[in-house]
Design a protein around this motif. Structure first.
Motif, PDB file in Angstrom:
ATOM      1  N   LYS A 168       0.831  -1.209   0.000  1.00  0.00           N
ATOM      2  CA  LYS A 168       0.000   0.000   0.000  1.00  0.00           C
ATOM      3  C   LYS A 168       0.865   1.258   0.000  1.00  0.00           C
ATOM      4  N   ARG A 169       1.962   1.233   0.778  1.00  0.00           N
ATOM      5  CA  ARG A 169       2.839   2.412   0.862  1.00  0.00           C
ATOM      6  C   ARG A 169       3.536   2.700  -0.463  1.00  0.00           C
ATOM      7  N   TRP A 170       3.704   1.693  -1.303  1.00  0.00           N
ATOM      8  CA  TRP A 170       4.337   1.919  -2.606  1.00  0.00           C
ATOM      9  C   TRP A 170       3.505   2.850  -3.493  1.00  0.00           C
ATOM     10  N   ARG A 171       2.189   2.859  -3.299  1.00  0.00           N
ATOM     11  CA  ARG A 171       1.277   3.739  -4.050  1.00  0.00           C
ATOM     12  C   ARG A 171       1.507   3.602  -5.571  1.00  0.00           C
ATOM     13  N   LEU A 172       1.589   2.363  -5.996  1.00  0.00           N
ATOM     14  CA  LEU A 172       1.865   2.090  -7.414  1.00  0.00           C
ATOM     15  C   LEU A 172       0.816   2.705  -8.326  1.00  0.00           C
ATOM     16  N   HIS A 173      -0.435   2.733  -7.868  1.00  0.00           N
ATOM     17  CA  HIS A 173      -1.525   3.201  -8.728  1.00  0.00           C
ATOM     18  C   HIS A 173      -1.412   4.690  -9.046  1.00  0.00           C
ATOM     19  N   LEU A 174      -0.619   5.420  -8.242  1.00  0.00           N
ATOM     20  CA  LEU A 174      -0.462   6.860  -8.479  1.00  0.00           C
ATOM     21  C   LEU A 174       0.779   7.189  -9.293  1.00  0.00           C
ATOM     22  N   ARG A 175       1.520   6.171  -9.710  1.00  0.00           N
ATOM     23  CA  ARG A 175       2.809   6.389 -10.383  1.00  0.00           C
ATOM     24  C   ARG A 175       2.639   6.361 -11.905  1.00  0.00           C
ATOM     25  N   SER A 176       1.681   7.131 -12.397  1.00  0.00           N
ATOM     26  CA  SER A 176       1.372   7.077 -13.834  1.00  0.00           C
ATOM     27  C   SER A 176       2.499   7.641 -14.699  1.00  0.00           C
ATOM     28  N   GLY A 177       3.423   8.361 -14.088  1.00  0.00           N
ATOM     29  CA  GLY A 177       4.559   8.861 -14.848  1.00  0.00           C
ATOM     30  C   GLY A 177       5.646   7.819 -15.056  1.00  0.00           C
ATOM     31  N   SER A 178       5.498   6.675 -14.393  1.00  0.00           N
ATOM     32  CA  SER A 178       6.490   5.610 -14.506  1.00  0.00           C
ATOM     33  C   SER A 178       5.993   4.527 -15.458  1.00  0.00           C
ATOM     34  N   THR A 179       6.935   3.793 -16.021  1.00  0.00           N
ATOM     35  CA  THR A 179       6.575   2.646 -16.852  1.00  0.00           C
ATOM     36  C   THR A 179       6.485   1.402 -15.975  1.00  0.00           C
ATOM     37  N   LEU A 180       5.942   0.325 -16.545  1.00  0.00           N
ATOM     38  CA  LEU A 180       5.900  -0.939 -15.802  1.00  0.00           C
ATOM     39  C   LEU A 180       7.313  -1.405 -15.468  1.00  0.00           C
ATOM     40  N   ALA A 181       8.252  -1.188 -16.385  1.00  0.00           N
ATOM     41  CA  ALA A 181       9.638  -1.583 -16.123  1.00  0.00           C
ATOM     42  C   ALA A 181      10.220  -0.796 -14.952  1.00  0.00           C
TER      43      ALA A 181
END
Length: 418
Positions: A325-338
């Motif tokens: 949850k702390r990673w907040r992956l869903h908010l990292r739209s500026g990053s790629t999957l890689a």
């Protein structure tokens, strides 16, 4: 690098082992101590700093600085004190460990697993699993404030069984007595205990418990097998009466060496399975991040039955989910999957390697949480997927089919469109 006694030095300390100690300290990383000197800063004048450690240890003038006290919250409330020595002190302690370990390792009990070469928590868990199948009852010991309660005189007496190096005993005593420096700068003197977080503390704990408990159990209860990992211990009994007698005897023994059981957390557990159909107040226990309890299993012929098995504990799973949850992956739209994979894979791989060794299926719901956040990332990043979780799941499924090794957890649980 000479091993000959240096002129004017009362003690022979190997420069080669000082270098090896530094190499290990650097590999383990760790925070700065009370002097605020980081590993990187120590390395800027490496030869000078290592010479200073060697020179002072060889002359008998090495005095450990105070240990930086850091409070670590416990998962069930409260906190425990972690001691952070300076980098130089970690090097000095590791030198002592390198001298002491070869003498003590051959005499330790084979079922002592913590902080020993060629032994692991998985070895302890595997032995515990096998014995839970053979013995109906387990005694789950919880030692109360073990590291804070160690009697210094008894620790030194135990260490003296294994070495006649005067400098080693001298410095072990100084490390035991080194004060804790609290957050406000005040010093807390110590007449008991050994700092968790120091390089020498694990081997001192093993030496102490080898004599205080392991050898006592071998002598007084030779028919009772056990697994000990530092101060975590499980013992196996044929009957509940035997477990009760053993618990009471251990209470008396620990009192003799300045320790006590936490009776609220020490439990006698019934190892229930398809062949043991009775009942008891406690039918599960936690050990090294795994929960042992009755679980559905399948025989080689495909027949289902209940076995007493370990799987990732609820506490460990909750901790992993909090991290996800702390990673907040869903908010990292500026990053790629890689990008995301590079950031989380080492941590996730560690979880799988440790918690996936036994009954891996219990780990899958936690790993699925990562896919859930990746779906939300996809819906946030791509307009065509917004508001369409099924499309987002299909997108991730297609990525996984092209490169299932992109995320470490996809080896265990891949995204699905269904």
């Amino acid at each position: 690098m000479s091993e000959l006694k240096p002129d004017g030095k009362p003690f022979v300390i190997s420069k080669r082992l000082v270098w090896e100690a530094w190499r290990r300290v650097k590999a383990n990383r760790g925070a700065a101590g009370v002097d605020e000197e980081s590993i990187q800063a120590f390395e800027e004048n490496l030869s000078g700093n290592l010479y200073k450690v060697w020179n002072r240890m060889s002359s008998g003038s090495y005095m450990p600085p105070p240990v930086k006290a850091v409070e670590i919250p416990k998962r069930k409330g409260g906190s425990r004190m972690l001691g952070v020595p300076t980098v130089a002190d970690r090097v000095a302690q590791t030198v002592a460990y390198l001298y002491l370990e070869p003498d003590v390792e051959p005499v330790f009990h084979p079922d002592s697993y913590g902080y020993r070469p060629r032994r692991s928590a998985h070895d302890a868990l595997a032995a515990c699993r096998q014995r839970c199948w053979r013995y109906d009852w387990a005694l789950d010991l919880d030692l109360k404030s073990f590291f804070d309660s160690l009697d210094h005189s008894l620790v030194l007496k135990a260490v003296a069984h294994h070495t006649d190096l005067r400098w080693l005993l001298l410095y072990v005593e100084r490390w035991l007595k080194a004060p804790l420096q609290l957050e406000d700068g005040t010093l807390r003197q110590r007449d008991r205990g050994s700092s968790q977080g120091s390089a020498i503390s694990p081997v001192l704990a093993n030496i102490f418990l080898h004599w205080a408990l392991d050898m006592w159990l071998v002598r007084e209860f030779p028919a009772v097998p056990f697994e000990r990992y530092a101060d975590d211990e499980i013992l196996h009994c044929k009957t509940k009466a035997q477990a009760e007698m053993l618990r009471d005897a251990i209470i008396e023994r620990l009192a003799q060496v300045g320790l006590e059981l936490n009776l609220d957390k020490t439990r006698i557990v019934y190892c229930k399975d398809s062949d043991r159909t009775g009942s008891h107040e406690h039918e599960q226990f936690d050990f090294l991040g795994y929960t042992f309890r009755p679980r559905l299993a399948r025989s080689k012929t495909g027949k289902k039955f209940v076995s007493f098995l370990p799987a990732v504990s609820d506490d460990a799973a909750k901790k992993m989910r909090r991290t996800i949850k702390r990673w907040r992956l869903h908010l990292r739209s500026g990053s790629t999957l890689a990008d995301l994979a590079r950031e989380i894979n080492s941590t996730v791989r560690g979880w799988i390697n440790y918690y996936g060794r036994f009954y891996r299926s219990e780990l899958i719901p936690t790993l699925k949480r990562i896919n859930h956040y990746l779906m939300r990332w996809a819906m946030r990043k791509y307009k065509r997927l917004r508001g369409h979780p099924t499309r987002a799941a299909r997108f991730l499924t297609a990525v996984a089919e092209r490169d299932w090794s992109l995320f470490a957890h996809w080896r265990v649980v891949r995204p699905t469109a269904g």
